[in-house]
Design a protein around this motif. Sequence first.
Motif, PDB file in Angstrom:
ATOM      1  N   TYR A  99      47.026  35.109  36.726  1.00 33.19           N
ATOM      2  CA  TYR A  99      47.644  36.162  35.921  1.00 33.19           C
ATOM      3  C   TYR A  99      46.928  36.302  34.594  1.00 33.19           C
ATOM      4  O   TYR A  99      46.673  35.314  33.899  1.00 33.19           O
TER       5      TYR A  99
ATOM      6  N   THR B 286      47.845  41.827  34.707  1.00 41.35           N
ATOM      7  CA  THR B 286      47.169  41.847  36.006  1.00 41.35           C
ATOM      8  C   THR B 286      47.339  40.509  36.719  1.00 41.35           C
ATOM      9  O   THR B 286      47.028  39.455  36.165  1.00 41.35           O
TER      10      THR B 286
ATOM     11  N   THR C 164      45.998  38.646  40.075  1.00 42.33           N
ATOM     12  CA  THR C 164      44.958  38.715  41.098  1.00 42.33           C
ATOM     13  C   THR C 164      45.230  37.658  42.146  1.00 42.33           C
ATOM     14  O   THR C 164      45.359  36.474  41.830  1.00 42.33           O
TER      15      THR C 164
ATOM     16  N   ASN D  37      43.664  35.771  45.267  1.00 44.35           N
ATOM     17  CA  ASN D  37      42.371  35.448  45.860  1.00 44.35           C
ATOM     18  C   ASN D  37      42.602  34.590  47.096  1.00 44.35           C
ATOM     19  O   ASN D  37      42.811  33.387  46.979  1.00 44.35           O
TER      20      ASN D  37
ATOM     21  N   ASN E 266      49.657  45.201  37.428  1.00 48.36           N
ATOM     22  CA  ASN E 266      48.506  45.544  38.256  1.00 48.36           C
ATOM     23  C   ASN E 266      48.292  44.378  39.206  1.00 48.36           C
ATOM     24  O   ASN E 266      48.085  43.255  38.750  1.00 48.36           O
TER      25      ASN E 266
ATOM     26  N   VAL F  54      45.876  42.925  42.024  1.00 52.99           N
ATOM     27  CA  VAL F  54      44.533  43.070  42.582  1.00 52.99           C
ATOM     28  C   VAL F  54      44.394  42.110  43.757  1.00 52.99           C
ATOM     29  O   VAL F  54      44.680  40.917  43.624  1.00 52.99           O
TER      30      VAL F  54
ATOM     31  N   ASN G 183      42.012  40.274  46.462  1.00 50.97           N
ATOM     32  CA  ASN G 183      40.675  39.833  46.853  1.00 50.97           C
ATOM     33  C   ASN G 183      40.818  38.953  48.086  1.00 50.97           C
ATOM     34  O   ASN G 183      41.612  38.008  48.084  1.00 50.97           O
TER      35      ASN G 183
ATOM     36  N   GLY H 267      42.321  46.801  45.182  1.00 49.68           N
ATOM     37  CA  GLY H 267      41.405  45.702  45.453  1.00 49.68           C
ATOM     38  C   GLY H 267      40.740  45.854  46.799  1.00 49.68           C
ATOM     39  O   GLY H 267      41.156  46.653  47.642  1.00 49.68           O
TER      40      GLY H 267
ATOM     41  N   THR I 180      43.396  50.070  49.286  1.00 43.46           N
ATOM     42  CA  THR I 180      43.525  48.695  49.756  1.00 43.46           C
ATOM     43  C   THR I 180      44.346  48.689  51.037  1.00 43.46           C
ATOM     44  O   THR I 180      44.841  49.734  51.452  1.00 43.46           O
TER      45      THR I 180
END
Length: 184
Positions: free
Chosen positions: A23, A29, A31, A33, A58, A60, A62, A85, A111
């Motif tokens: 974060y 955001t 993310t 992963n 947001n 994202v 990955n 993403g 996405t």
Amino acid sequence: IGNEDMLTDADHTIQCGGGTAVYDPAADTLTLNNATIDCTFGQADSTIGAVEFRGSLNLVLNGENKITCDSSGILGDDGDLYISGEGSLDIQCSVSGISQGAGGSITIDDTNLTLDVKQGGIFLGSGIHAEGILTIQNGAWVNASADDIVLNGNGGVSITSGSRVTAQLLEGDGNHAILSSNTI
């Protein structure tokens, strides 16, 4: 994330299976992963999610990400949720796949999302619910199945050219595949 508070961690990072959730508070955001978030707490409680947030976020994606939860996948309040993403997210839960309340909108941008929401407890499972506008854009792929309402944008639903959506009701007594109080 998974009943852990990211804001108390010094680097705002949580290990999620073989991946991470990171974060960035300055950019609001989160993310994922290659994250695997598996939650068995809050069974069929509509107020609990594997990912919970207040305000705008947001998200994202990955790599390949997965959320499995006995309650809801992603729950937000007060603000908008923007998902993007080059990765994907698979949500399997029993109450709500993704829900953004208090007038908030949800945008899914270029996405891939897969949601499978089956009834848990007294609640019929719902796929994606935005109190504001639900937007699926720029070639996003959404494959959602739920017992009740699969895709709902109270402020409207917008699916732009180049995006793909599958909305499947799992139960015969479910309400709608796609629903809005405004324009679809």
